[in-house]
Write a protein that holds these residues in place. Structure first.
Motif, PDB file in Angstrom:
ATOM      1  N   ALA A 174      46.942  20.502  33.185  1.00 20.06           N
ATOM      2  CA  ALA A 174      47.027  21.564  34.184  1.00 20.06           C
ATOM      3  C   ALA A 174      47.222  22.903  33.488  1.00 20.06           C
ATOM      4  N   VAL A 175      46.616  23.944  34.031  1.00 22.08           N
ATOM      5  CA  VAL A 175      46.771  25.308  33.517  1.00 22.08           C
ATOM      6  C   VAL A 175      47.192  26.184  34.693  1.00 22.08           C
ATOM      7  N   ILE A 176      48.314  26.869  34.506  1.00 21.72           N
ATOM      8  CA  ILE A 176      48.904  27.594  35.639  1.00 21.72           C
ATOM      9  C   ILE A 176      49.204  29.049  35.279  1.00 21.72           C
ATOM     10  N   GLY A 177      48.875  29.946  36.181  1.00 22.39           N
ATOM     11  CA  GLY A 177      49.269  31.356  36.053  1.00 22.39           C
ATOM     12  C   GLY A 177      49.886  31.803  37.369  1.00 22.39           C
ATOM     13  N   LEU A 178      50.899  32.657  37.295  1.00 21.33           N
ATOM     14  CA  LEU A 178      51.623  33.051  38.509  1.00 21.33           C
ATOM     15  C   LEU A 178      51.501  34.545  38.779  1.00 21.33           C
ATOM     16  N   LEU A 191      46.107  27.502  39.774  1.00 20.15           N
ATOM     17  CA  LEU A 191      46.060  26.300  38.948  1.00 20.15           C
ATOM     18  C   LEU A 191      44.624  25.819  38.762  1.00 20.15           C
ATOM     19  N   SER A 192      44.346  25.410  37.518  1.00 18.94           N
ATOM     20  CA  SER A 192      43.086  24.722  37.239  1.00 18.94           C
ATOM     21  C   SER A 192      43.426  23.544  36.323  1.00 18.94           C
ATOM     22  N   VAL A 193      42.473  22.658  36.127  1.00 18.99           N
ATOM     23  CA  VAL A 193      42.686  21.581  35.157  1.00 18.99           C
ATOM     24  C   VAL A 193      41.509  21.600  34.178  1.00 18.99           C
ATOM     25  N   ARG A 209      38.200  26.509  27.000  1.00 16.08           N
ATOM     26  CA  ARG A 209      37.830  27.293  28.183  1.00 16.08           C
ATOM     27  C   ARG A 209      38.641  26.879  29.396  1.00 16.08           C
ATOM     28  N   LEU A 210      38.762  27.796  30.356  1.00 13.50           N
ATOM     29  CA  LEU A 210      39.518  27.504  31.570  1.00 13.50           C
ATOM     30  C   LEU A 210      38.627  26.870  32.620  1.00 13.50           C
ATOM     31  N   GLY A 211      39.200  25.972  33.401  1.00 15.98           N
ATOM     32  CA  GLY A 211      38.474  25.397  34.529  1.00 15.98           C
ATOM     33  C   GLY A 211      38.535  26.332  35.729  1.00 15.98           C
ATOM     34  N   THR A 212      37.831  25.947  36.793  1.00 15.76           N
ATOM     35  CA  THR A 212      37.872  26.753  38.030  1.00 15.76           C
ATOM     36  C   THR A 212      39.235  26.583  38.688  1.00 15.76           C
ATOM     37  N   ARG A 213      39.818  27.701  39.081  1.00 10.62           N
ATOM     38  CA  ARG A 213      41.165  27.644  39.642  1.00 10.62           C
ATOM     39  C   ARG A 213      41.162  27.800  41.146  1.00 10.62           C
ATOM     40  N   THR A 214      42.232  27.333  41.747  1.00  8.10           N
ATOM     41  CA  THR A 214      42.521  27.668  43.137  1.00  8.10           C
ATOM     42  C   THR A 214      43.826  28.457  43.139  1.00  8.10           C
ATOM     43  N   ALA A 249      37.565  30.444  51.486  1.00  4.61           N
ATOM     44  CA  ALA A 249      36.785  30.252  50.274  1.00  4.61           C
ATOM     45  C   ALA A 249      36.657  31.615  49.620  1.00  4.61           C
ATOM     46  N   ARG A 250      36.528  31.649  48.321  1.00 12.99           N
ATOM     47  CA  ARG A 250      36.388  32.939  47.671  1.00 12.99           C
ATOM     48  C   ARG A 250      35.139  32.978  46.821  1.00 12.99           C
ATOM     49  N   GLY A 251      34.470  34.098  46.853  1.00 16.54           N
ATOM     50  CA  GLY A 251      33.329  34.292  45.973  1.00 16.54           C
ATOM     51  C   GLY A 251      33.862  34.585  44.594  1.00 16.54           C
ATOM     52  N   GLU A 252      33.060  35.166  43.751  1.00 15.43           N
ATOM     53  CA  GLU A 252      33.503  35.500  42.406  1.00 15.43           C
ATOM     54  C   GLU A 252      34.745  36.378  42.473  1.00 15.43           C
ATOM     55  N   ASP A 253      34.723  37.349  43.376  1.00 17.42           N
ATOM     56  CA  ASP A 253      35.880  38.206  43.566  1.00 17.42           C
ATOM     57  C   ASP A 253      35.827  38.781  44.971  1.00 17.42           C
ATOM     58  N   ASP A 254      36.991  38.912  45.595  1.00 17.97           N
ATOM     59  CA  ASP A 254      36.989  39.585  46.892  1.00 17.97           C
ATOM     60  C   ASP A 254      36.597  41.030  46.666  1.00 17.97           C
TER      61      ASP A 254
HETATM   62  P1  ADP Z   1      42.751  38.076  40.457  1.00 15.86           P
HETATM   63  O1  ADP Z   1      42.554  39.430  39.947  1.00 15.86           O
HETATM   64  O2  ADP Z   1      41.633  37.508  41.198  1.00 15.86           O
HETATM   65  O3  ADP Z   1      44.062  37.878  41.150  1.00 15.86           O
HETATM   66  P2  ADP Z   1      43.423  37.328  37.769  1.00 15.86           P
HETATM   67  O4  ADP Z   1      42.406  37.067  36.748  1.00 15.86           O
HETATM   68  O5  ADP Z   1      44.190  38.599  37.727  1.00 15.86           O
HETATM   69  O6  ADP Z   1      42.787  37.121  39.169  1.00 15.86           O
HETATM   70  O7  ADP Z   1      44.459  36.147  37.688  1.00 15.86           O
HETATM   71  C1  ADP Z   1      45.459  35.990  38.575  1.00 15.86           C
HETATM   72  C2  ADP Z   1      46.357  34.885  38.053  1.00 15.86           C
HETATM   73  O8  ADP Z   1      45.640  33.678  37.917  1.00 15.86           O
HETATM   74  C3  ADP Z   1      46.965  35.158  36.710  1.00 15.86           C
HETATM   75  O9  ADP Z   1      48.316  34.755  36.738  1.00 15.86           O
HETATM   76  C4  ADP Z   1      46.183  34.278  35.767  1.00 15.86           C
HETATM   77  O10 ADP Z   1      46.988  33.831  34.695  1.00 15.86           O
HETATM   78  C5  ADP Z   1      45.812  33.111  36.648  1.00 15.86           C
HETATM   79  N1  ADP Z   1      44.569  32.482  36.266  1.00 15.86           N
HETATM   80  C6  ADP Z   1      43.380  33.081  36.020  1.00 15.86           C
HETATM   81  N2  ADP Z   1      42.447  32.155  35.739  1.00 15.86           N
HETATM   82  C7  ADP Z   1      43.046  30.946  35.793  1.00 15.86           C
HETATM   83  C8  ADP Z   1      42.594  29.591  35.589  1.00 15.86           C
HETATM   84  N3  ADP Z   1      41.331  29.306  35.301  1.00 15.86           N
HETATM   85  N4  ADP Z   1      43.486  28.610  35.732  1.00 15.86           N
HETATM   86  C9  ADP Z   1      44.766  28.885  36.055  1.00 15.86           C
HETATM   87  N5  ADP Z   1      45.240  30.109  36.252  1.00 15.86           N
HETATM   88  C10 ADP Z   1      44.399  31.148  36.119  1.00 15.86           C
END
Ligand code: ADP
Ligand code: MG
Length: 475
Positions: free
Chosen positions: A6-10, A198-200, A207-212, A263-268
């Motif tokens: 798991a890969v997590i960012g907050l 979070l992504s896995v 590389r990072l996976g697709t996150r939700t 659902a989200r596109g590449e970016d809102d």
């Molecule tokens: P946004 O601008 O859409 O909010 P950001 O790139 O600023 O997106 O990231 C927001 C948060 O998501 C950050 O805490 C970042 O660490 C985390 N994040 C970005 N990509 C991933 C990923 N693939 N997996 C897990 N967390 C991620």
């Protein structure tokens, strides 16, 4: 599939502890009658102009410095445009391309070790109002008291690797922010809010996976549970040959599941652009100096000092630095008693359980550090047993009287005198001839029984070490 990590960012929103809002003079207080803390600026009325609150900037800079960020002399406010009933202007004033601070880190103690979690950015922004769906039946009510309240958003790099780590990080972040006095971090009042990404990915993959992104997390426990749910869901999805969709989820704590919100596109498309009504935020040097001067010793550094200089075990050091008040109380007691470990023992057991029993774990303990140090001395001299000490401390908290006075007035002095101990022992032996015989025949464990009986008879005043000697003698 355990091969997927798991890969997590907050993203953490924290309300700054200012008296007034970010761009106008309305009180930023919690809990007033709805829509009574508003003015043309936070209502977004035409022609009203925002003016930056210096106190909010000072707190934001203090927080950014405490999170080891680079604070930028110039940052730029931007409009984030979207439509929602609780957003009166139709845009939120935030910072986008040029945030207040970037490139920080925090080192929470995770699994006894310390791990560095990088902070991507800290920026200033205003809060929106609050929609309430249960206040008026069948309608949505909007309270704009919160619109314009100053927030910082703290964004981490995706450096966390499990739901437990995320929770550990948040606990440490909250502790750090509270030490600095930048926020009360009260999640129940909405002063601290967390969105979790979070992504896995296969372990070892760069590389990072697709996150939700999961929203609606109203406690650290729910953050941990929601991330656990989401990690399991994504792993199962991938194991079944599926792919993760980029979406925003809402955590439903009652159902213990995360559901799609959108659902989200590449970016809102928020159509960000620089706020035309505010000049770039240029920090005056004296403001940055003041913020730096207001930084306290941080909890991790303080815990380390408690371990290395005062010789406390790691566990004690961690508990005693959980709040700045508690750490201050401990240090004052340790200094007055001249014995850090004894001070720690009393606070970790007696003081904290006193507070817990009153449902006030972070509350104020009514006995001063000096008074507690006197009690520690009375017990250290052998005039009072440790067990009775707890009772005396309760009386001190109730009455505000000093330890020696209570011990004397209530006749609680420990009895070490073998003549008096002997008298109690004889009475107990006479009352329990059967146990006495069995003890003499070798049933050693009955010692505990006799000690308990004499303790009871003496009202807890018998000196337990002396008592054991006298019992052996008489039995
Ligand atoms: P946004 O601008 O859409 O909010 P950001 O790139 O600023 O997106 O990231 C927001 C948060 O998501 C950050 O805490 C970042 O660490 C985390 N994040 C970005 N990509 C991933 C990923 N693939 N997996 C897990 N967390 C991620
Ligand atoms: Mg974001």
């Amino acid at each position: 599939m355990s091969g997927l990590e798991a890969v997590i960012g907050l993203e953490v929103h924290v309300q700054l502890a200012t008296r007034t809002k970010l761009f106008c003079g309305d009180p930023a207080e919690f809990g007033s009658e709805p829509n009574t803390r508003v003015c043309p600026v936070c209502l977004g009325l035409p022609g009203a102009l925002p003016v930056v609150n210096r106190a909010a900037v000072e707190l934001a800079v203090r927080a950014a410095l405490g999170l080891n960020c680079r604070v930028h002399e110039t940052s730029i406010f931007a409009r984030k445009n979207y439509f929602y009933p609780d957003l009166p202007k139709g845009y939120q004033i935030t910072q986008h391309e040029h945030p207040l601070a970037t490139g920080g880190w925090l080192e929470p103690e995770i699994d006894a070790g310390e791990r560095r979690v990088r902070i991507r950015r800290v920026h200033l922004e205003e809060d929106a109002g609050r929609s309430s769906h249960d206040r008026i039946a069948g309608r949505t009510a909007v309270d704009l008291n919160r619109a314009g309240v100053p927030l910082i958003e703290i964004v981490t790099e995706p450096d966390l690797r499990s739901p437990e780590e995320a929770r550990g990080f948040l606990t440490h972040l909250k502790r750090t922010l509270m030490y600095m006095g930048v926020s009360d971090c009260d999640m129940e009042k909405g002063s601290l809010r967390v969105d979790a990404n979070l992504s896995v990915r296969p372990a070892g993959e760069g590389r990072l996976g697709t996150r939700t992104e999961v929203k609606n997390l109203n406690s650290f426990g729910n953050v941990e549970r929601a991330l656990g749910f989401e990690a399991d869901r994504q792993r199962a999805l991938i194991a079944g040959g599926g792919v993760v969709a980029r979406e925003t989820l809402l955590w439903d704590a009652d159902a213990a599941e995360a559901r799609t919100m959108r659902a989200r596109g590449e970016d809102d498309d928020y159509r960000y652009f620089p706020e035309p009504d505010l000049p770039p935020l240029v920090l005056p040097p004296d403001l940055v100096d003041a913020a730096r001067a207001a930084l306290p010793e941080m909890p991790a550094a303080r815990a380390r000092r408690f371990r290395e200089v005062l010789g406390l075990p790691a566990y004690d050091a961690s508990v005693l630095t959980s709040s700045r008040d508690l750490a201050d109380y401990f240090e004052a007691t340790a200094a007055a008693a001249g014995d850090p470990k004894a001070a720690s023992n009393w606070i970790m057991t007696d003081v904290l359980s006193w507070l817990n029993e009153r449902d006030a774990p972070g509350g104020h303990f009514p006995v001063s550090p000096e008074a507690l140090a006197e009690l520690i001395a009375v017990v250290g001299e052998g005039a009072l047993s440790r067990g009775m000490g707890r009772r005396v401390l309760d009386r001190m908290a109730e009455t505000g009287r000093p330890a020696r006075e209570i011990v004397e007035a209530e006749g609680l002095t420990q009895v070490s005198d073998s003549v008096r101990l002997g008298r109690w022992v004889e009475e107990v032996i006479a009352a329990h001839p059967d146990q006495a015989r069995r003890f003499r025949e070798g049933e050693e464990k009955l010692m505990g029984f006799f000690i308990g009986q004499v303790m009871q008879k003496s009202g807890g005043r018998a000196d337990p070490r002396k008592l054991a000697d006298v019992l052996r003698e008489r039995l």
